[in-house]
Scaffold this active site. Structure first.
Site, PDB file in Angstrom:
ATOM      1  N   GLY A   1      -5.143  -5.593  -4.625  1.00 22.46           N
ATOM      2  CA  GLY A   1      -6.298  -5.649  -5.526  1.00 22.46           C
ATOM      3  C   GLY A   1      -6.927  -4.279  -5.504  1.00 22.46           C
ATOM      4  N   GLU A   2      -8.186  -4.229  -5.175  1.00 13.90           N
ATOM      5  CA  GLU A   2      -8.865  -2.939  -5.075  1.00 13.90           C
ATOM      6  C   GLU A   2      -9.560  -2.903  -3.712  1.00 13.90           C
ATOM      7  OE1 GLU A   2      -8.588  -0.402  -7.238  1.00 13.90           O
ATOM      8  OE2 GLU A   2      -9.744   0.674  -5.713  1.00 13.90           O
ATOM      9  N   SER A   3      -9.086  -2.018  -2.853  1.00 12.63           N
ATOM     10  CA  SER A   3      -9.575  -2.039  -1.469  1.00 12.63           C
ATOM     11  C   SER A   3     -11.080  -1.811  -1.347  1.00 12.63           C
ATOM     12  CB  SER A   3      -8.805  -1.030  -0.621  1.00 12.63           C
ATOM     13  OG  SER A   3      -8.854   0.251  -1.188  1.00 12.63           O
TER      14      SER A   3
ATOM     15  N   CYS B   1      -0.294  -3.760  -0.387  1.00 11.90           N
ATOM     16  CA  CYS B   1      -0.982  -2.777  -1.215  1.00 11.90           C
ATOM     17  C   CYS B   1      -2.427  -2.566  -0.756  1.00 11.90           C
ATOM     18  CB  CYS B   1      -0.863  -3.178  -2.682  1.00 11.90           C
ATOM     19  SG  CYS B   1      -1.062  -1.779  -3.774  1.00 11.90           S
TER      20      CYS B   1
ATOM     21  N   ARG C   1      -4.209   6.375  -0.382  1.00  9.18           N
ATOM     22  CA  ARG C   1      -4.358   5.500  -1.553  1.00  9.18           C
ATOM     23  C   ARG C   1      -3.791   6.168  -2.805  1.00  9.18           C
ATOM     24  NH1 ARG C   1     -10.346   4.216  -2.567  1.00  9.18           N
ATOM     25  NH2 ARG C   1      -9.436   2.743  -4.038  1.00  9.18           N
TER      26      ARG C   1
ATOM     27  N   ILE D   1       2.031  -0.852  -7.803  1.00 10.03           N
ATOM     28  CA  ILE D   1       0.948  -0.683  -8.777  1.00 10.03           C
ATOM     29  C   ILE D   1      -0.160   0.142  -8.133  1.00 10.03           C
ATOM     30  CG2 ILE D   1      -0.731  -1.858 -10.272  1.00 10.03           C
ATOM     31  CD1 ILE D   1       1.073  -4.402  -9.987  1.00 10.03           C
ATOM     32  N   ARG D   2      -0.337   1.359  -8.638  1.00  7.07           N
ATOM     33  CA  ARG D   2      -1.305   2.287  -8.010  1.00  7.07           C
ATOM     34  C   ARG D   2      -1.203   2.166  -6.489  1.00  7.07           C
ATOM     35  NH1 ARG D   2      -5.453   4.579 -10.391  1.00  7.07           N
ATOM     36  NH2 ARG D   2      -7.049   3.779  -9.029  1.00  7.07           N
TER      37      ARG D   2
ATOM     38  N   HIS E   1       4.119  -5.059  -4.000  1.00  8.66           N
ATOM     39  CA  HIS E   1       3.635  -6.436  -4.193  1.00  8.66           C
ATOM     40  C   HIS E   1       4.792  -7.430  -4.187  1.00  8.66           C
ATOM     41  CE1 HIS E   1      -0.546  -5.577  -5.514  1.00  8.66           C
ATOM     42  NE2 HIS E   1      -0.021  -4.421  -5.889  1.00  8.66           N
TER      43      HIS E   1
ATOM     44  N   GLU F   1       4.580 -10.450  -3.786  1.00 10.67           N
ATOM     45  CA  GLU F   1       4.119 -11.722  -4.359  1.00 10.67           C
ATOM     46  C   GLU F   1       4.284 -11.768  -5.873  1.00 10.67           C
ATOM     47  OE1 GLU F   1       2.290  -9.239  -3.447  1.00 10.67           O
ATOM     48  OE2 GLU F   1       0.509  -9.057  -4.722  1.00 10.67           O
TER      49      GLU F   1
HETATM   50  N1  GLN Z   1      -5.158   1.387  -5.683  1.00 14.95           N
HETATM   51  C1  GLN Z   1      -5.658   0.227  -5.030  1.00 14.95           C
HETATM   52  C2  GLN Z   1      -6.602   0.578  -3.883  1.00 14.95           C
HETATM   53  O1  GLN Z   1      -6.767   1.711  -3.584  1.00 14.95           O
HETATM   54  C3  GLN Z   1      -4.526  -0.638  -4.511  1.00 14.95           C
HETATM   55  C4  GLN Z   1      -3.716  -1.134  -5.650  1.00 14.95           C
HETATM   56  C5  GLN Z   1      -3.110  -2.465  -5.448  1.00 14.95           C
HETATM   57  O2  GLN Z   1      -3.445  -3.236  -4.530  1.00 14.95           O
HETATM   58  N2  GLN Z   1      -2.229  -2.785  -6.360  1.00 14.95           N
HETATM   59  O3  GLN Z   1      -7.182  -0.284  -3.294  1.00 14.95           O
END
Ligand code: GLN
Length: 194
Positions: free
Chosen positions: A47-49, A79, A106, A134-135, A170, A172
């Site tokens: 997700g987004e940390s 991730c 990151r 993904i990112r 990921h 999942e």
């Molecule tokens: N870029 C996100 C972060 O820094 C991580 C991306 C992801 O979980 N797909 O948290």
């Protein structure tokens, strides 16, 4: 039956629940600190940390999560989840839950490669594991007790330290549930030995 929780504050929760349900385990969507006590293992989703960290603080999860891992209970971070687990983050003074001996950067694949897929060789799992990035972060360095289990283009993308498992991608988001089965086995072994 063993119980595995998925931290459900933000991110790809449903997909992890689905992947874990392919194994013979009880899956618990964790939204409250009280739910941690009954768990044998826990997943930190992607997700987004930074958002996840904000919610962890807001809902009083910070100490309980750190404690969960410190008690030797298995944790699997994917991730952003791996970012939460790292003891060190590149360019950031303060890490998050900080339980695994690794330095993580990151969004480390750069803008041109924001998201991509690759076949990975993952030690103990197979040489055809489908990785969705993904990112994604990169594990830049690992401590002594950490075993590197997958690399991509010479960079570490999955690692294991005792009961802790982390990957940049990921698992999942695919129908290949072997990473989750591997974690379930880690949890089973841990339950047998404690
Ligand atoms: N870029 C996100 C972060 O820094 C991580 C991306 C992801 O979980 N797909 O948290």
């Amino acid at each position: 039956m063993i119980k595995i929780g998925v931290l459900a504050l933000q991110g790809a929760v449903r997909e992890h629940v689905h992947a874990l349900e392919a194994s013979d385990v009880q899956v618990i969507v964790v939204k409250k600190v009280e739910q941690l006590e009954a768990l044998d293992g826990l997943v930190f989703p992607g997700g987004e940390s930074t958002t996840m960290r904000r919610l962890i603080n807001l809902y009083g999860f910070y100490e309980p999560l750190k404690d969960f891992a410190k008690r030797g209970k298995p944790v699997f971070g994917t991730c952003a989840g791996a970012i939460l687990m790292a003891k060190e983050l590149v360019g950031q003074a303060e890490p998050h839950i900080a339980v695994m001996d690794m330095k993580v950067e990151r969004n480390a694949f750069g803008r041109q490669r924001e998201s991509f897929e690759a076949l990975l060789k993952v030690k103990g799992i197979g040489d055809d594991v489908h990785g969705v990035f993904i990112r994604a972060p990169i594990i830049k360095e690992v401590g002594e007790g950490v075993e590197v289990i997958a690399e991509f283009n010479g960079e570490i993308v999955a690692a294991k330290q005792g009961p802790l498992l982390a990957c940049s991608y990921h698992p999942e988001l695919t129908d290949d549930h072997r990473m989750h089965q591997y974690f379930v086995e880690m949890v089973r072994n841990c339950v047998v030995h404690t």
